[in-house]
Design a protein around this motif. Sequence first.
Motif, PDB file in Angstrom:
ATOM      1  N   SER A  80       0.785  -1.275   0.036  1.00 20.33           N
ATOM      2  CA  SER A  80      -0.064   0.045  -0.127  1.00 20.33           C
ATOM      3  C   SER A  80       0.814   1.389   0.055  1.00 20.33           C
ATOM      4  CB  SER A  80      -0.862   0.005   1.442  1.00 20.33           C
ATOM      5  OG  SER A  80       0.045   0.173   2.281  1.00 20.33           O
ATOM      6  N   ALA A  81       0.192   2.359  -0.236  1.00 24.13           N
ATOM      7  CA  ALA A  81       1.133   3.720  -0.386  1.00 24.13           C
ATOM      8  C   ALA A  81       1.604   3.890   1.099  1.00 24.13           C
ATOM      9  CB  ALA A  81       0.111   4.745  -0.926  1.00 24.13           C
ATOM     10  N   GLU A  82       0.898   3.707   2.013  1.00 19.65           N
ATOM     11  CA  GLU A  82       1.185   3.735   3.385  1.00 19.65           C
ATOM     12  C   GLU A  82       2.493   3.101   3.947  1.00 19.65           C
ATOM     13  OE1 GLU A  82      -1.741   3.373   2.575  1.00 19.65           O
ATOM     14  OE2 GLU A  82      -2.894   5.102   2.999  1.00 19.65           O
ATOM     15  N   GLU A  83       2.603   1.782   3.493  1.00 21.61           N
ATOM     16  CA  GLU A  83       3.553   0.756   3.616  1.00 21.61           C
ATOM     17  C   GLU A  83       4.936   1.253   2.933  1.00 21.61           C
ATOM     18  OE1 GLU A  83       1.275  -3.422   4.440  1.00 21.61           O
ATOM     19  OE2 GLU A  83       1.589  -2.843   2.392  1.00 21.61           O
ATOM     20  N   LYS A  84       4.558   1.844   1.495  1.00 26.45           N
ATOM     21  CA  LYS A  84       5.735   2.171   0.966  1.00 26.45           C
ATOM     22  C   LYS A  84       6.570   3.494   1.275  1.00 26.45           C
ATOM     23  CE  LYS A  84       4.325   0.516  -3.788  1.00 26.45           C
ATOM     24  NZ  LYS A  84       4.021   0.912  -5.211  1.00 26.45           N
ATOM     25  N   VAL A  85       5.663   4.464   1.685  1.00 28.39           N
ATOM     26  CA  VAL A  85       6.102   5.811   2.433  1.00 28.39           C
ATOM     27  C   VAL A  85       6.901   5.416   3.679  1.00 28.39           C
ATOM     28  CG1 VAL A  85       5.705   7.934   3.146  1.00 28.39           C
ATOM     29  CG2 VAL A  85       4.593   7.007   1.015  1.00 28.39           C
ATOM     30  N   ALA A  86       6.236   4.447   4.616  1.00 31.72           N
ATOM     31  CA  ALA A  86       6.710   4.039   5.895  1.00 31.72           C
ATOM     32  C   ALA A  86       8.242   3.358   5.553  1.00 31.72           C
ATOM     33  CB  ALA A  86       5.801   3.128   6.512  1.00 31.72           C
ATOM     34  N   ARG A  87       8.194   2.577   4.771  1.00 34.11           N
ATOM     35  CA  ARG A  87       9.426   1.809   4.168  1.00 34.11           C
ATOM     36  C   ARG A  87      10.422   2.760   4.043  1.00 34.11           C
ATOM     37  NH1 ARG A  87      12.322  -0.121   0.307  1.00 34.11           N
ATOM     38  NH2 ARG A  87      13.669  -1.654   0.573  1.00 34.11           N
ATOM     39  N   PHE A  88      10.063   3.764   3.054  1.00 32.77           N
ATOM     40  CA  PHE A  88      11.062   4.644   2.576  1.00 32.77           C
ATOM     41  C   PHE A  88      11.718   5.696   3.914  1.00 32.77           C
ATOM     42  CE2 PHE A  88      11.758   9.390   1.340  1.00 32.77           C
ATOM     43  CZ  PHE A  88      12.628   9.170   0.340  1.00 32.77           C
ATOM     44  N   LEU A  89      10.986   6.190   4.558  1.00 31.76           N
ATOM     45  CA  LEU A  89      11.230   6.703   5.871  1.00 31.76           C
ATOM     46  C   LEU A  89      12.276   6.026   6.881  1.00 31.76           C
ATOM     47  CD1 LEU A  89       8.053   8.762   6.419  1.00 31.76           C
ATOM     48  CD2 LEU A  89      10.051   9.732   5.554  1.00 31.76           C
TER      49      LEU A  89
ATOM     50  N   LEU B 295       6.814   1.496  12.099  1.00 28.94           N
ATOM     51  CA  LEU B 295       7.354   0.085  11.888  1.00 28.94           C
ATOM     52  C   LEU B 295       6.222  -0.966  11.894  1.00 28.94           C
ATOM     53  CD1 LEU B 295      10.247   0.209  14.601  1.00 28.94           C
ATOM     54  CD2 LEU B 295      10.417  -0.339  12.359  1.00 28.94           C
ATOM     55  N   ASN B 296       5.062  -0.470  12.526  1.00 31.70           N
ATOM     56  CA  ASN B 296       3.865  -1.349  12.330  1.00 31.70           C
ATOM     57  C   ASN B 296       3.141  -1.174  11.070  1.00 31.70           C
ATOM     58  OD1 ASN B 296       4.200  -2.156  15.068  1.00 31.70           O
ATOM     59  ND2 ASN B 296       2.618  -0.516  16.084  1.00 31.70           N
ATOM     60  N   ILE B 297       3.250  -0.004  10.684  1.00 31.05           N
ATOM     61  CA  ILE B 297       2.789   0.317   9.036  1.00 31.05           C
ATOM     62  C   ILE B 297       3.577  -0.680   8.135  1.00 31.05           C
ATOM     63  CG2 ILE B 297       2.255   1.958   7.315  1.00 31.05           C
ATOM     64  CD1 ILE B 297       1.373   3.858   9.628  1.00 31.05           C
ATOM     65  N   HIS B 298       4.793  -0.251   8.306  1.00 27.88           N
ATOM     66  CA  HIS B 298       5.661  -1.190   7.289  1.00 27.88           C
ATOM     67  C   HIS B 298       5.483  -2.603   7.384  1.00 27.88           C
ATOM     68  CE1 HIS B 298       8.995  -2.351   5.068  1.00 27.88           C
ATOM     69  NE2 HIS B 298       9.827  -2.790   6.135  1.00 27.88           N
ATOM     70  N   SER B 299       5.219  -3.065   8.551  1.00 29.24           N
ATOM     71  CA  SER B 299       4.915  -4.567   8.669  1.00 29.24           C
ATOM     72  C   SER B 299       3.581  -5.079   8.375  1.00 29.24           C
ATOM     73  CB  SER B 299       5.327  -4.904  10.267  1.00 29.24           C
ATOM     74  OG  SER B 299       6.610  -4.604  10.699  1.00 29.24           O
ATOM     75  N   GLY B 300       2.768  -4.031   8.271  1.00 27.08           N
ATOM     76  CA  GLY B 300       1.338  -4.346   7.740  1.00 27.08           C
ATOM     77  C   GLY B 300       0.507  -4.813   9.112  1.00 27.08           C
ATOM     78  N   LEU B 301       0.920  -4.017  10.318  1.00 24.28           N
ATOM     79  CA  LEU B 301       0.204  -4.181  11.493  1.00 24.28           C
ATOM     80  C   LEU B 301      -0.826  -3.165  11.623  1.00 24.28           C
ATOM     81  CD1 LEU B 301       3.302  -5.581  13.763  1.00 24.28           C
ATOM     82  CD2 LEU B 301       1.731  -6.944  12.338  1.00 24.28           C
ATOM     83  N   SER B 302      -0.619  -2.256  11.083  1.00 23.25           N
ATOM     84  CA  SER B 302      -1.795  -1.090  11.303  1.00 23.25           C
ATOM     85  C   SER B 302      -3.085  -1.657  11.061  1.00 23.25           C
ATOM     86  CB  SER B 302      -1.280   0.197  10.802  1.00 23.25           C
ATOM     87  OG  SER B 302      -1.354   0.020   9.286  1.00 23.25           O
ATOM     88  N   GLU B 303      -4.113  -0.816  11.601  1.00 24.99           N
ATOM     89  CA  GLU B 303      -5.615  -1.253  11.332  1.00 24.99           C
ATOM     90  C   GLU B 303      -6.055  -0.545   9.929  1.00 24.99           C
ATOM     91  OE1 GLU B 303      -7.184  -1.668  15.714  1.00 24.99           O
ATOM     92  OE2 GLU B 303      -7.835  -0.041  14.601  1.00 24.99           O
TER      93      GLU B 303
END
Length: 239
Positions: A156-165, A231-239
């Motif tokens: 997802s866009a959120e996961e991509k941006v979180a990973r980038f940061l 980290l939770n967003i990057h790991s797909g743990l966010s709701e």
Amino acid sequence: MDQMVKDFKISCTNCSLDEICLPRGLSQQEVENLSIEVKNNISVQKGEYIYRQGDEFNMIVAIKSGSAKLVSSDDQGNEHILNVLLPGELIGFEGLFQNKYSCSAIALENLSFCALPADKFDALCAKIPGIARELLKHSSETLNESQNQVMAGTSSAEEKVARFLLNLSDRLSKRGYSSVQFNITLTRQEIGEHLGLTLETVSRTLKQFQNDGFLKVQRRHIEITNLQGLLNIHSGLSE
């Protein structure tokens, strides 16, 4: 004092980046031999090319200060941002295999770098066997990063941006910089090109992260206020 500063020269033997640059796995004698051949502190201005895609391979580059972007152009002339380069990182070694550069390196800000001339490489490998080993390590790290980028293509866009940061945060931390406060030298448009997102999506995602209390964003300055949340967003743990 002024004369002492003037006479003092940075080389591989006294560089603060020795633990993350090419000399990290070499003996003291090997580092001293390498330092003789390396050209130190070559400067380029923001927007200038360090080398261009298709140019004949003539050097391996170690970023000394500043940042750059690695860009590849396809057959249609479309540019793809492969990576952001930070101090201590090596580029250009892919040119060893085809004797030409497969991408371009462009300064994102005023930048200095050190260069290992290509015409010295064979002799240095014979004199300093550890150089080839270290280049293979850097090449492997770059390949792993490219594989991770491809695997993130369906995120997802959120996961991509979180990973980038998080990636920037981790790499800056290894270089002795703050892991939670830094400037992003890419524009929002360039971040989007790098991540496969639109400018609007990048801006919206950063604003969402700020509203959620993960970040404070002021133009290009980022302050991570909730690292675990990213980290939770990057790991797909966010709701």
